[in-house]
Write a protein that holds these residues in place. Structure first.
Motif, PDB file in Angstrom:
ATOM      1  N   VAL A 129     -49.738   6.627 -36.404  1.00  0.00           N
ATOM      2  CA  VAL A 129     -49.057   7.066 -37.616  1.00  0.00           C
ATOM      3  C   VAL A 129     -49.783   6.598 -38.873  1.00  0.00           C
ATOM      4  O   VAL A 129     -49.994   7.361 -39.787  1.00  0.00           O
ATOM      5  N   ARG A 136     -53.579  13.444 -36.535  1.00  0.00           N
ATOM      6  CA  ARG A 136     -52.741  13.521 -37.726  1.00  0.00           C
ATOM      7  C   ARG A 136     -52.341  14.933 -38.070  1.00  0.00           C
ATOM      8  O   ARG A 136     -51.302  15.150 -38.655  1.00  0.00           O
ATOM      9  N   LEU A 143     -46.428  11.307 -32.685  1.00  0.00           N
ATOM     10  CA  LEU A 143     -45.516  10.264 -32.268  1.00  0.00           C
ATOM     11  C   LEU A 143     -44.627  10.800 -31.170  1.00  0.00           C
ATOM     12  O   LEU A 143     -43.410  10.725 -31.244  1.00  0.00           O
ATOM     13  N   VAL A 207     -40.941   7.645 -37.460  1.00  0.00           N
ATOM     14  CA  VAL A 207     -42.102   7.804 -38.346  1.00  0.00           C
ATOM     15  C   VAL A 207     -41.867   7.118 -39.679  1.00  0.00           C
ATOM     16  O   VAL A 207     -42.731   6.407 -40.198  1.00  0.00           O
ATOM     17  N   CYS A 211     -44.122   4.002 -41.187  1.00  0.00           N
ATOM     18  CA  CYS A 211     -44.841   4.100 -42.462  1.00  0.00           C
ATOM     19  C   CYS A 211     -44.476   2.977 -43.417  1.00  0.00           C
ATOM     20  O   CYS A 211     -45.046   2.901 -44.510  1.00  0.00           O
TER      21      CYS A 211
END
Lengths: 281, 276
Positions: A129, A136, A143, A207, A211
């Protein structure tokens, strides 16, 4: 069963099916002449929709069959073993259960093994991630083995660091940060759903939590020094990094005309958290 | 007997094929996502009488009560029609809220009132006032000679501002809605929420300007913003309810004063620094 067309499985189903398949290979007694090397039936809740009605051909019981759209649950236990792989594959599994086969048992493994597996998964997800990697572009693939341990750890870490370095109302700082981050992740996901986007709820929570890693690192660094300029630079870099990490996932989830509506709240959350990191003392 | 809400649910697998007797128990209700042919006990793929209903034609009216029954209020997807806006729509509505003299905001948003704007404007305002209120205090602390007190970030500002803004935008339109209903004026609750939410937008740039440590400047900026915001609210309410009730003037004045009060409260709590 070899001639049905299937809509391809969702990527996240494949790992589950692989796991089931491994268990079958280990634990199935080859009593019935089972053709298990051919295509497996999908695990029931996942949506592979057979285009030709498989079940009615296999059952041949004469019941008037409206072919039900989700694949039928495995027929009852003592089904004839001339049936396709469905019944005999699942009944041994039902009898032995997951992890019941010889040689593979997560119940009796050492605790360190269990922990190590989860920690490794957290690192893997983190790499997928937050750091540049070839996955990406495809948000769903990035994920596919989401988990919530990583996000939980980062939220607790951030809240603890911020409350430790606060000089007043420490408990309130912890509570506010924790509430804002966890409720914020839920609200952001709900926002995408309401805007007409399509995401998996827990994958999105995962996610958004991962992040937070750059901000957690930034908060740890800012704890060391109180110089506002230094902190501004660190916060700027980490907020930019967090936003860059979350952007492909969020923007691919909503239709193009609403992308900014979905991205802006994420940005708001990270900026306000960054400001808190900056101003905390 | 109410029907079943069919989001993700599939009851047809358990329908006895030969039932036929009691159709009433098997009302499939259309939902936004899945389109089952209705009221046929024989199964879904036979005899579909009408074409699947598209999701789009439910957006002109709120979907919850009619379509889902009372449990629509707990179903997330029944609120989707209120978020049916694009980026350009939101930007345009925000721009409209900055120019208060037209008075046609409610008509423009009548067919598609959204809750995205109000909610995220409130949330932005919460974070912005909390952060900038602390920043204003920090600047005032640095530029003044009060070196004795150690400045610390006041986390209470976040929770109080959340209570203030969510409470104001959440509860006041609700109260207004009930008052208007009592007076017999036809109005929609979501439209009032939409109006109130967008009227708060102007306080965001105001917060940025109130960081300047000059007290008179702060008062001037907040007064101007509160005036504009209250005017926007009052003019739009006036066009909305003027023809429907004789007491419109009282209601409009009341809302005007309350909006000014909000601006005052904002200034006093967030942007006033006391040196004790």
């Amino acid at each position: 069963m070899a001639d049905i067309e299937k809509i391809p499985l969702h990527a996240s189903s494949q790992s589950d099916i692989d796991e089931i398949e491994n268990l079958f290979q280990i634990s199935v007694q080859p009593a019935a002449p089972v053709d298990s090397s051919s295509r497996r039936p999908p695990s029931p809740p996942r949506a592979t929709i057979p285009v030709t009605p498989v079940a009615s051909a296999a059952k041949s019981k004469g019941a008037p069959p409206p072919p039900p759209p989700p694949p039928p649950p495995p027929p009852s236990y003592p089904a004839a073993n001339l049936d396709a792989s469905s019944s005999s594959e699942t009944s041994p599994a039902m009898m032995t259960g997951f992890g019941g086969g010889p040689g593979y048992d997560t119940l009796t493994e050492p605790v360190w093994e269990t922990l190590k597996r989860d920690i490794n998964q957290v690192f893997e997800n983190l790499k997928n991630v937050v750091f540049p990697n070839p996955y990406r572009k495809d948000a769903g693939k990035a994920l596919k083995d989401w988990d919530l341990w990583g996000p939980f750890f980062f939220i607790i870490f951030l809240a603890t660091v911020l409350s430790y370095s606060a000089s007043a109302d420490r408990a309130k700082v912890f509570a506010t940060v924790f509430a804002v981050l966890s409720a914020g992740a839920v609200v952001l996901t709900v926002n995408v759903v309401l805007l007409g986007g399509s995401i998996i709820f827990f994958q999105s929570l995962s996610v958004l939590g991962y992040c937070l890693f750059p901000l957690a690192v930034g908060a740890a660094i800012c704890m060391v020094r109180d110089n506002k300029l230094f902190r501004s630079v660190v916060v700027l870099v980490t907020v930019a990094w967090s936003s860059w990490a979350v952007y492909p996932f969020m923007s691919s989830a909503v239709p193009g005309s609403r992308k900014a509506l979905a991205i802006y709240p994420v940005f708001l959350l990270y900026v306000s958290l960054g400001f808190l990191v900056l101003a905390n003392n | 007997m109410s029907g079943y809400s069919t989001i993700g649910g599939d009851v047809s697998g358990s329908v006895p094929a030969a039932a036929g007797a009691d159709h009433v128990a098997l009302q499939f209700q259309d939902s936004n996502l899945q389109t089952f042919p209705p009221t046929d006990a024989r199964g879904k793929l036979t005899g579909s009488s009408k074409p699947p209903r598209d999701a789009d034609d439910t957006f002109s009216r709120p979907a919850e009560p009619e379509q889902f029954g009372w449990h629509g209020y707990f179903n997330l997807l029944s609120y989707r029609p209120y978020f049916n806006v694009d980026t350009s729509d939101v930007v345009q509505r925000v721009g409209d809220s900055l120019v208060p003299f037209k008075g046609d905001f409610v008509e423009k948003t009548a067919t598609n009132p959204d809750m995205y704007g109000p909610f995220w404007i409130c949330t932005t305002l919460i974070f912005v006032t909390a952060a900038l209120g602390n920043f204003a205090a920090y600047l005032a602390h640095k530029t003044s000679s009060a070196g004795d007190t150690h400045w610390h970030y006041d986390i209470n500002k976040v929770s109080w501002s959340a209570g203030l803004f969510y409470g104001y935008v959440g509860l006041l339109p609700l109260g207004l809605y009930f008052v208007l209903k009592y007076l017999g004026v036809a109005t929609g609750l979501v439209q009032l929420w939409c109006l109130y939410g967008y009227s708060l937008f102007i306080f965001i740039p105001t917060s940025f300007l109130s960081v300047v440590p000059v007290e008179k400047f702060k008062w001037a900026v907040v007064a101007a913003a509160a005036g504009l915001s209250a005017t926007f609210l009052a003019l739009n309410l006036r066009t909305h309810i003027k023809t429907a009730s004789e007491r419109w003037f009282l209601i409009v004045c009341g809302c005007f004063v309350l909006q000014l009060g909000l601006g005052l409260l904002m200034k006093l709590y967030f942007f006033t620094v006391q040196f004790s």
